[in-house]
Design a protein around this motif. Structure first.
Motif, PDB file in Angstrom:
ATOM      1  N   LEU A  61       0.834  -1.208   0.000  1.00 61.99           N
ATOM      2  CA  LEU A  61       0.000   0.000   0.000  1.00 61.99           C
ATOM      3  C   LEU A  61       0.866   1.254   0.000  1.00 61.99           C
ATOM      4  CD1 LEU A  61      -3.055  -0.631   2.363  1.00 61.99           C
ATOM      5  CD2 LEU A  61      -3.083  -0.254  -0.109  1.00 61.99           C
ATOM      6  N   ASP A  62       1.942   1.222   0.748  1.00 61.44           N
ATOM      7  CA  ASP A  62       2.867   2.348   0.771  1.00 61.44           C
ATOM      8  C   ASP A  62       3.470   2.556  -0.611  1.00 61.44           C
ATOM      9  OD1 ASP A  62       4.304   4.451   1.841  1.00 61.44           O
ATOM     10  OD2 ASP A  62       5.916   3.186   2.607  1.00 61.44           O
ATOM     11  N   ALA A  63       3.764   1.466  -1.322  1.00 65.98           N
ATOM     12  CA  ALA A  63       4.363   1.554  -2.654  1.00 65.98           C
ATOM     13  C   ALA A  63       3.445   2.232  -3.662  1.00 65.98           C
ATOM     14  CB  ALA A  63       4.748   0.153  -3.151  1.00 65.98           C
ATOM     15  N   VAL A  64       2.124   2.115  -3.454  1.00 67.94           N
ATOM     16  CA  VAL A  64       1.182   2.771  -4.373  1.00 67.94           C
ATOM     17  C   VAL A  64       0.667   4.090  -3.785  1.00 67.94           C
ATOM     18  CG1 VAL A  64       0.478   0.595  -5.434  1.00 67.94           C
ATOM     19  CG2 VAL A  64      -0.839   1.487  -3.490  1.00 67.94           C
ATOM     20  N   GLY A  65       1.307   4.568  -2.726  1.00 63.87           N
ATOM     21  CA  GLY A  65       0.980   5.865  -2.168  1.00 63.87           C
ATOM     22  C   GLY A  65      -0.276   5.915  -1.337  1.00 63.87           C
ATOM     23  N   LEU A  66      -0.676   4.782  -0.752  1.00 58.82           N
ATOM     24  CA  LEU A  66      -1.927   4.746   0.005  1.00 58.82           C
ATOM     25  C   LEU A  66      -1.750   4.280   1.448  1.00 58.82           C
ATOM     26  CD1 LEU A  66      -4.512   3.365  -2.589  1.00 58.82           C
ATOM     27  CD2 LEU A  66      -4.222   5.715  -1.792  1.00 58.82           C
ATOM     28  N   TYR A  91     -12.424   1.842   3.638  1.00 62.33           N
ATOM     29  CA  TYR A  91     -13.133   0.841   2.841  1.00 62.33           C
ATOM     30  C   TYR A  91     -13.250   1.320   1.390  1.00 62.33           C
ATOM     31  CZ  TYR A  91     -14.296  -1.395   7.254  1.00 62.33           C
ATOM     32  OH  TYR A  91     -14.204  -2.028   8.464  1.00 62.33           O
ATOM     33  N   PRO A  92     -13.453   0.394   0.438  1.00 66.64           N
ATOM     34  CA  PRO A  92     -13.546   0.790  -0.963  1.00 66.64           C
ATOM     35  C   PRO A  92     -14.515   1.937  -1.229  1.00 66.64           C
ATOM     36  CG  PRO A  92     -13.371  -1.582  -0.824  1.00 66.64           C
ATOM     37  CD  PRO A  92     -13.484  -1.083   0.586  1.00 66.64           C
ATOM     38  N   SER A  93     -15.659   1.950  -0.536  1.00 62.04           N
ATOM     39  CA  SER A  93     -16.646   3.006  -0.747  1.00 62.04           C
ATOM     40  C   SER A  93     -16.136   4.378  -0.319  1.00 62.04           C
ATOM     41  CB  SER A  93     -17.933   2.686   0.007  1.00 62.04           C
ATOM     42  OG  SER A  93     -17.700   2.631   1.409  1.00 62.04           O
ATOM     43  N   GLN A  94     -15.074   4.406   0.484  1.00 61.83           N
ATOM     44  CA  GLN A  94     -14.492   5.659   0.943  1.00 61.83           C
ATOM     45  C   GLN A  94     -13.319   6.108   0.077  1.00 61.83           C
ATOM     46  OE1 GLN A  94     -13.734   3.960   4.904  1.00 61.83           O
ATOM     47  NE2 GLN A  94     -15.136   5.481   5.770  1.00 61.83           N
ATOM     48  N   LEU A  95     -13.025   5.346  -0.976  1.00 63.61           N
ATOM     49  CA  LEU A  95     -11.892   5.635  -1.847  1.00 63.61           C
ATOM     50  C   LEU A  95     -12.369   6.088  -3.223  1.00 63.61           C
ATOM     51  CD1 LEU A  95      -9.750   2.453  -1.070  1.00 63.61           C
ATOM     52  CD2 LEU A  95      -9.540   4.711  -0.002  1.00 63.61           C
ATOM     53  N   SER A  96     -11.582   6.928  -3.861  1.00 65.18           N
ATOM     54  CA  SER A  96     -11.876   7.326  -5.237  1.00 65.18           C
ATOM     55  C   SER A  96     -11.601   6.158  -6.182  1.00 65.18           C
ATOM     56  CB  SER A  96     -11.010   8.517  -5.629  1.00 65.18           C
ATOM     57  OG  SER A  96      -9.644   8.117  -5.722  1.00 65.18           O
ATOM     58  N   GLY A  97     -12.018   6.293  -7.435  1.00 64.13           N
ATOM     59  CA  GLY A  97     -11.752   5.241  -8.409  1.00 64.13           C
ATOM     60  C   GLY A  97     -10.272   4.978  -8.588  1.00 64.13           C
ATOM     61  N   GLY A  98      -9.483   6.050  -8.648  1.00 68.93           N
ATOM     62  CA  GLY A  98      -8.042   5.877  -8.790  1.00 68.93           C
ATOM     63  C   GLY A  98      -7.428   5.193  -7.586  1.00 68.93           C
ATOM     64  N   GLU A  99      -7.915   5.535  -6.402  1.00 68.88           N
ATOM     65  CA  GLU A  99      -7.405   4.892  -5.192  1.00 68.88           C
ATOM     66  C   GLU A  99      -7.792   3.421  -5.149  1.00 68.88           C
ATOM     67  OE1 GLU A  99      -7.265   8.599  -2.003  1.00 68.88           O
ATOM     68  OE2 GLU A  99      -9.162   7.571  -2.381  1.00 68.88           O
ATOM     69  N   GLN A 100      -9.011   3.110  -5.570  1.00 68.06           N
ATOM     70  CA  GLN A 100      -9.425   1.705  -5.611  1.00 68.06           C
ATOM     71  C   GLN A 100      -8.555   0.901  -6.566  1.00 68.06           C
ATOM     72  OE1 GLN A 100     -13.727   0.705  -5.487  1.00 68.06           O
ATOM     73  NE2 GLN A 100     -14.046   2.931  -5.507  1.00 68.06           N
ATOM     74  N   GLN A 101      -8.218   1.493  -7.713  1.00 70.36           N
ATOM     75  CA  GLN A 101      -7.381   0.762  -8.663  1.00 70.36           C
ATOM     76  C   GLN A 101      -5.964   0.607  -8.125  1.00 70.36           C
ATOM     77  OE1 GLN A 101      -7.593  -1.543 -10.559  1.00 70.36           O
ATOM     78  NE2 GLN A 101      -8.040  -0.793 -12.611  1.00 70.36           N
ATOM     79  N   VAL A 103      -5.281   0.148  -4.962  1.00 70.00           N
ATOM     80  CA  VAL A 103      -5.418  -0.971  -4.023  1.00 70.00           C
ATOM     81  C   VAL A 103      -5.442  -2.294  -4.790  1.00 70.00           C
ATOM     82  CG1 VAL A 103      -6.895  -2.080  -2.288  1.00 70.00           C
ATOM     83  CG2 VAL A 103      -6.597   0.409  -2.274  1.00 70.00           C
ATOM     84  N   ALA A 104      -6.200  -2.313  -5.892  1.00 70.90           N
ATOM     85  CA  ALA A 104      -6.286  -3.531  -6.706  1.00 70.90           C
ATOM     86  C   ALA A 104      -4.925  -3.914  -7.270  1.00 70.90           C
ATOM     87  CB  ALA A 104      -7.298  -3.328  -7.834  1.00 70.90           C
ATOM     88  N   LEU A 105      -4.151  -2.918  -7.671  1.00 67.73           N
ATOM     89  CA  LEU A 105      -2.811  -3.182  -8.193  1.00 67.73           C
ATOM     90  C   LEU A 105      -1.896  -3.706  -7.093  1.00 67.73           C
ATOM     91  CD1 LEU A 105      -0.861  -3.041 -10.553  1.00 67.73           C
ATOM     92  CD2 LEU A 105      -0.464  -0.629 -10.022  1.00 67.73           C
ATOM     93  N   ALA A 106      -1.981  -3.099  -5.910  1.00 69.59           N
ATOM     94  CA  ALA A 106      -1.179  -3.585  -4.782  1.00 69.59           C
ATOM     95  C   ALA A 106      -1.549  -5.016  -4.434  1.00 69.59           C
ATOM     96  CB  ALA A 106      -1.379  -2.668  -3.573  1.00 69.59           C
ATOM     97  N   ARG A 107      -2.844  -5.316  -4.445  1.00 67.86           N
ATOM     98  CA  ARG A 107      -3.304  -6.673  -4.142  1.00 67.86           C
ATOM     99  C   ARG A 107      -2.778  -7.678  -5.163  1.00 67.86           C
ATOM    100  NH1 ARG A 107      -9.646  -7.635  -4.483  1.00 67.86           N
ATOM    101  NH2 ARG A 107      -9.134  -7.104  -6.642  1.00 67.86           N
ATOM    102  N   ALA A 108      -2.818  -7.317  -6.438  1.00 62.03           N
ATOM    103  CA  ALA A 108      -2.378  -8.236  -7.486  1.00 62.03           C
ATOM    104  C   ALA A 108      -0.885  -8.515  -7.418  1.00 62.03           C
ATOM    105  CB  ALA A 108      -2.743  -7.664  -8.860  1.00 62.03           C
ATOM    106  N   LEU A 109      -0.109  -7.501  -7.027  1.00 61.67           N
ATOM    107  CA  LEU A 109       1.342  -7.645  -7.049  1.00 61.67           C
ATOM    108  C   LEU A 109       1.946  -8.039  -5.707  1.00 61.67           C
ATOM    109  CD1 LEU A 109       2.199  -4.691  -9.423  1.00 61.67           C
ATOM    110  CD2 LEU A 109       2.802  -7.082  -9.798  1.00 61.67           C
ATOM    111  N   ALA A 110       1.165  -7.977  -4.638  1.00 57.44           N
ATOM    112  CA  ALA A 110       1.694  -8.309  -3.312  1.00 57.44           C
ATOM    113  C   ALA A 110       2.318  -9.706  -3.229  1.00 57.44           C
ATOM    114  CB  ALA A 110       0.600  -8.153  -2.257  1.00 57.44           C
TER     115      ALA A 110
END
Length: 231
Positions: free
Chosen positions: A128-133, A140-150, A152-159
């Motif tokens: 999460l730190d690597a993607v600036g979050l 929670y996802p509902s509290q994040l912008s679309g860019g922030e959600q993506q 998170v998704a990128l961090a999850r995929a690459l973790a």
């Protein structure tokens, strides 16, 4: 980049539609080498996303073979496919697919926990730190912008440090400026983690960043690029 990471041999895909069987892919032959970034491009309905899903074992080929990291995915049952994806693949979707009842940190930690990593939350925090979050870890996802959600998704995929990263229109739901930042993260993180990237995109600027572009039309690799795709 001489080592093959993904090889498709005469892959076809036929799905049942309301009017009968629909031929989606026709005799696809394609090799992706270690460390490559490959862009799948073409008009809507050309079979790009279907091809990507077959590469990840998320869709079954009607015929042909899909060899990933030396394993024949077409010979694996659903449980074995799920384990293979868990250990070797990351997937980023256009619509993020975050778990709404989990925080950003929990979303990123989930695949690490499933893989048995005892330090799942520590590693998730680093990603999460690597993607600036880092500051959004408990949101929670509902509290994040679309860019922030993506992000998170990128961090999850690459973790889990996957050998193969598949991305389906990763900037499709984002504005131009946000999409550009996601592109920088996507290519930079895939390179830093040694992941081979295969990406579906309509965006010329994304395709231009790839080492190789494979155009599809009517479920076939376009003739002009067939030789490059098989080299």
């Amino acid at each position: 980049m001489s080592d093959s990471v993904l090889t498709l041999e005469d892959v076809t895909l036929r799905l049942d539609g309301n009017a009968g069987p629909v031929e989606i892919l026709h005799g696809i032959d394609l090799t992706v080498r270690q460390g490559e970034a490959v862009g799948l491009v073409g008009p809507s309905g050309s079979g790009k996303s279907s091809l990507l899903m077959i590469m990840g074992g998320l869709e079954r080929a009607t015929s042909g073979k899909v060899i990933a990291l030396g394993r024949d995915l077409t010979a694996l049952d659903e449980d074995a496919l799920a384990l293979f994806r868990r250990d070797n693949m990351g997937v980023v979707f256009q619509s993020f697919h975050l778990i709404p009842t989990m925080t950003a940190l929990e979303n990123v930690a989930t695949p690490l926990e499933l893989a048995g990593h005892r330090d799942a939350f520590d590693r998730a925090a680093v990603e999460l730190d690597a993607v600036g979050l880092k500051h959004r870890a408990e949101h929670y996802p509902s509290q994040l912008s679309g860019g922030e959600q993506q992000r998170v998704a990128l961090a999850r995929a690459l973790a889990p440090r996957p050998a193969i990263l598949l991305a389906d229109e990763p900037t499709g739901n984002l504005d131009a400026a946000t999409g550009a930042s996601i592109v920088e993260l996507l290519f930079g993180m895939a390179r830093d983690r040694g992941s081979t990237l295969v990406m579906v995109t309509h965006a010329p600027e994304l395709a231009d960043r790839c080492d190789r572009v494979v155009p599809l039309a009517d479920g076939r690799i376009a003739e002009a690029d067939a030789r490059r795709a098989a080299e």
